[in-house]
Each structure stands twice: as structure tokens, then as C-alpha cells.
Design an enzyme around this catalytic site. Structure first.
Site, PDB file in Angstrom:
ATOM      1  N   SER A 186     -10.814  19.124  -1.651  1.00 33.50           N
ATOM      2  CA  SER A 186     -10.948  17.875  -2.399  1.00 33.50           C
ATOM      3  C   SER A 186     -12.005  17.914  -3.485  1.00 33.50           C
ATOM      4  O   SER A 186     -11.968  17.118  -4.410  1.00 33.50           O
ATOM      5  CB  SER A 186     -11.244  16.735  -1.431  1.00 33.50           C
ATOM      6  OG  SER A 186     -12.429  16.999  -0.719  1.00 33.50           O
ATOM      7  N   HIS A 214      -5.363  14.830   0.835  1.00 38.18           N
ATOM      8  CA  HIS A 214      -5.250  14.725  -0.627  1.00 38.18           C
ATOM      9  C   HIS A 214      -3.895  15.213  -1.122  1.00 38.18           C
ATOM     10  O   HIS A 214      -3.799  15.732  -2.243  1.00 38.18           O
ATOM     11  CB  HIS A 214      -6.373  15.495  -1.313  1.00 38.18           C
ATOM     12  CG  HIS A 214      -7.685  14.782  -1.275  1.00 38.18           C
ATOM     13  ND1 HIS A 214      -7.985  13.729  -2.117  1.00 38.18           N
ATOM     14  CD2 HIS A 214      -8.756  14.945  -0.470  1.00 38.18           C
ATOM     15  CE1 HIS A 214      -9.206  13.296  -1.849  1.00 38.18           C
ATOM     16  NE2 HIS A 214      -9.691  13.997  -0.848  1.00 38.18           N
ATOM     17  N   LYS A 243      -5.707   7.005   1.450  1.00 37.48           N
ATOM     18  CA  LYS A 243      -5.635   7.542   0.086  1.00 37.48           C
ATOM     19  C   LYS A 243      -4.307   7.107  -0.541  1.00 37.48           C
ATOM     20  O   LYS A 243      -4.124   5.916  -0.799  1.00 37.48           O
ATOM     21  CB  LYS A 243      -5.887   9.050   0.114  1.00 37.48           C
ATOM     22  CG  LYS A 243      -7.361   9.308   0.486  1.00 37.48           C
ATOM     23  CD  LYS A 243      -7.759  10.757   0.600  1.00 37.48           C
ATOM     24  CE  LYS A 243      -9.263  10.857   0.830  1.00 37.48           C
ATOM     25  NZ  LYS A 243      -9.665  11.743   1.905  1.00 37.48           N
TER      26      LYS A 243
END
Ligand SMILES: *Cc1c(COP(=O)(O)O)cnc(C)c1O
Length: 396
Positions: A186, A214, A243
Site C-alpha cells: 500500500s 487495496h 476501502k
């Protein structure tokens, strides 16, 4: 009481030291919803640092689904899952996540930090080995620390080193081997080399665990993540609802039925922490419906990433190579990253400097992140601000 005074003085000295090194993190207050534009101190700012990849954090469909779930299922669970904290909604989301990710089942946690923290200890013992990428997320590192398996570490994405560690673990007589990696690292936006990792794991009889925080929602077909992106399979996936999948909170582990069943019996963050609230679970189900069909959002996200990356490179900034919507602007020293972020804020752009301990010393950066809802005008505004700020602090 002198001891308490000395203790607090000691903490204040530590804090002053963090500040003196330019490593102090100051939180800025957002006045409204998370989005591409946020209000800070009464001013509208372009936001280029959220993990809001598909722009769903303020999506009215998710707000409606959360509201509906609260109306039907109440506000809180006031229980862990196994006592009286499992609603039909929780099981529906676990089955829906498993189907989406192509796993037999999944199990929800309060956060992916807890999923990773609770994953390893019940599954592996002192006879076993975990082989972990050196840049793995803090929660994987902590989860491995809590587990009695032997630990082997390989240099980030170094496949020769991974093979050395696998061979060493085998030579040391380990019973079961598990390779643990982030799907996307990340801080850099680099993808794990999953085709090589899975091939090596097959050769050495190791399981593969991928933390796809991610990636889930936007990498690979239907956003099924990095294994789908590469056309390979991971044995165990962990991920977050915090996310791309709406951005609220909640984590999960997806994998074979016995893995999920044993975690339900033994994973400590699952057993000793509250069930996710109905609003989050209901909106999580709605998020999966949206995300699975969101090829348009994914196309815009990657268009934006290409445009933004090209614009920054053209301005003369030092970037790391890649295609992921995480696009770090490399600056070196923490103080410089702080100055650049502060200068950008004056120009109406909100970004965060990243520095030690979240990245190595000397590797300070501003991590920009793209989002499907950013318009060309937003990006041009951001690029103009980056050019001006870069000149003001002397990096371009
Ligand atoms: C964000 C992140 C986590 C933590 O997820 P939460 O659900 O916010 O706890 C874990 N692993 C990786 C790789 C992440 O990026």
C-alpha cells in the site's frame, strides 16, 4: 504519585522528539461526508488521499441500504457473534463475499486488522512455518507475532529470497507452510508477484494467504482482486469493507470451509469482540451488488490513474512505476513531505505526507490515490496545485 508524574513527563519527551524529527501526525477535521471534495475548516478541498477507490463512501445507495438495515435490524448487536450477535444479514454477507471471491465461505471481523490479527494463531502451530513478505501490512506482522509458527521473512517481492526461505523452512522440518503477502503493497502501489508466488508455493507444498485490501472491488474481473487479476488462486484471502467496498469498516477472511469453521471456533478477535452493526452489514451487501456490476467505475478509476500519473511525471516529479491507483510522489525527507502537503493544503488540495515509521527513513512521500468519481477538472486542478507546490518547496 511522583512515578506517575515521571511517566507522563517521559511520554511528553517522546512526543516532543517525534515532533522535532518532523514525524508528528496532525489530524485535520472534515466537516461533512468523505468524498472527492471535502470540507476542512470551512473550506472545500480536493481530496486525493482516501482509499475510496470507487467513490462509494458517500454513495446514496449505500446510505439508503444502511438506513434500511437499521430500520429492519436495529442499531447495535450488544453481543459477540456466537452468543447472540449473528443476524441473517451477517450470514448473508459472509456467503455473498465468499461467492464474489470464489471461496467456500467467509467470516466477518470488526476490521481487516482483526482478520489478519486473528488468522494465523488458530491455523498454525509451532511445527509449522509462515513465510512473510518484508513489506506486509502491520496487521499481518502482528498476526504472525501472535502465532507460534516459525517465522521466515523474504525481501519485498524477491522471488529468489522467497524460494530460499521456502527451502529453509522445508529443511527445518516444518509440517505446514504458509506464504503470507499483501496483494498490493500500500505504500508503493506495487502488486505482489502472485503468479511466481503461487508457482513457488505449489513447488514447495505451501499455502498462500493474500491480504487484498487495496485491490478487492477494483482489480481484476468484476473487481475480484489480485488473484483474479493474475488468473491465479490464493488459498486464503483477507480484505476490508473499509476501502473500495464502501469505506465504512469491517474485515473478513475467505477460504476453504474448514479454515473458516476453525476461525469461528478459535479466532480471538472474532470470539472476544462485538458483531458488526446491521447498518454496516446491510450496506456491505449493497456495496457488493454495486461493485460486481461497476465496470464503468473501474474503467474511470484506471483512466484517472493513467492521466494523473502522466501529469505528475510530465511535471517532473519522482514516481514509482506501476498502474495501481496508489501513486506515491517520492520526496525523501519527512520534513519535506510535510512542507509539500502543507503547501498543497493552502492551494486547496488535501494529501498526506507518509514517513517513518509507515515507510522507511529517507523514503518519505506523498501518497496520492485516485478515485472513480474524480473528474478531469478535478485532476487538472490537482496537477496545477502539485506543479505550484513542487516549485514552492523546490522539488521540481
Ligand atoms: C487497510 C489495510 C488493512 C486494515 O484494514 P481495516 O479493515 O481498516 O482494519 C489491512 N491490510 C492492508 C494491506 C490494508 O491496506
Amino acid at each position: 504519585m511522583a512515578d506517575k508524574a515521571a511517566f507522563l513527563t517521559h511520554l511528553s519527551t517522546t512526543l516532543a522528539g517525534i515532533d522535532a524529527e518532523g514525524l508528528f501526525k496532525r489530524e485535520r477535521l472534515i466537516g461533512g461526508a468523505q468524498g472527492t471534495r471535502v470540507t476542512m475548516a470551512g473550506r472545500e478541498m480536493l481530496n486525493l488521499c482516501a482509499n475510496n477507490y470507487l467513490g462509494l463512501a458517500d454513495d446514496p445507495r449505500l446510505v439508503a441500504a444502511a438506513t434500511q438495515a437499521m430500520a429492519d435490524h436495529g442499531y447495535g448487536m450488544a453481543s459477540v457473534r456466537f452468543i447472540c450477535g449473528t443476524q441473517d444479514l451477517h450470514r448473508r454477507l459472509e456467503q455473498r463475499l465468499a461467492a464474489y471471491l470464489g471461496s467456500e465461505d467467509s467470516i466477518l471481523f470488526a476490521a481487516c486488522f482483526d482478520a489478519n490479527g486473528g488468522l494465523f494463531e488458530p491455523l498454525l502451530g509451532p511445527e509449522d512455518a509462515i513465510i512473510s513478505d518484508s513489506l506486509n501490512h502491520a496487521s499481518i506482522i502482528d498476526g504472525i507475532r501472535l502465532c507460534k509458527a516459525r517465522r521466515y521473512r523474504y525481501a519485498n517481492s524477491d522471488m529468489a529470497d522467497l524460494e530460499t526461505q521456502l527451502r529453509t523452512a522445508r529443511a527445518d522440518g516444518a509440517r505446514f507452510l504458509m506464504v503470507a503477502t499483501d496483494g498490493v503493497f500500500s505504500m508503493d502501489g506495487y502488486l505482489a508477484r502472485l503468479p511466481d508466488i503461487t508457482a513457488l508455493a505449489d513447488r514447495y507444498g505451501a499455502l498462500v494467504m493474500v491480504d487484498d485490501c487495496h485491490a478487492t472491488g477494483f482489480m481484476g474481473p468484476q473487481g475480484r482482486g489480485t488473484p483474479a487479476h493474475f488468473g491465479v488462486r490464493a488459498d486464503i484471502l483477507t480484505g476490508t469493507l473499509g476501502k473500495a467496498l464502501g469505506g465504512a469498516l469491517g474485515g473478513y477472511v475467505a477460504g476453504p470451509q474448514p479454515v473458516i469453521d476453525l476461525l469461528r471456533q478459535r479466532a480471538r478477535p472474532y470470539l472476544f469482540s462485538n458483531a458488526l452493526p446491521p447498518a454496516v452489514v446491510g450496506a456491505g451487501l449493497a456495496a457488493l451488488d454495486i461493485v460486481e456490476a461497476a465496470d464503468d467505475l473501474r474503467a474511470r478509476l484506471f483512466d484517472n490513474a493513467a492521466y494523473w500519473r502522466a501529469g505528475l511525471a510530465d511535471a517532473g516529479f519522482t514516481l514509482l512505476p506501476g498502474e495501481h491507483p496508489i501513486i506515491p510522489v517520492m520526496l525523501g525527507e519527512a520534513a519535506l513531505a510535510q512542507r509539500m502537503a502543507a503547501d498543497l493544503a493552502l492551494r486547496g488540495v488535501h494529501v498526506a505526507g507518509f514517513f517513518f515509521p509507515v515507510v522507511p527513513r529517507g523514503g518519505a512521500r506523498i501518497r496520492t490515490q485516485m478515485n472513480a468519481r474524480l473528474t478531469r477538472d478535478d485532476l487538472d486542478f490537482g496537477l496545477a496545485a502539485f506543479r505550484a507546490a513542487g516549485k514552492a518547496v523546490g522539488v521540481i
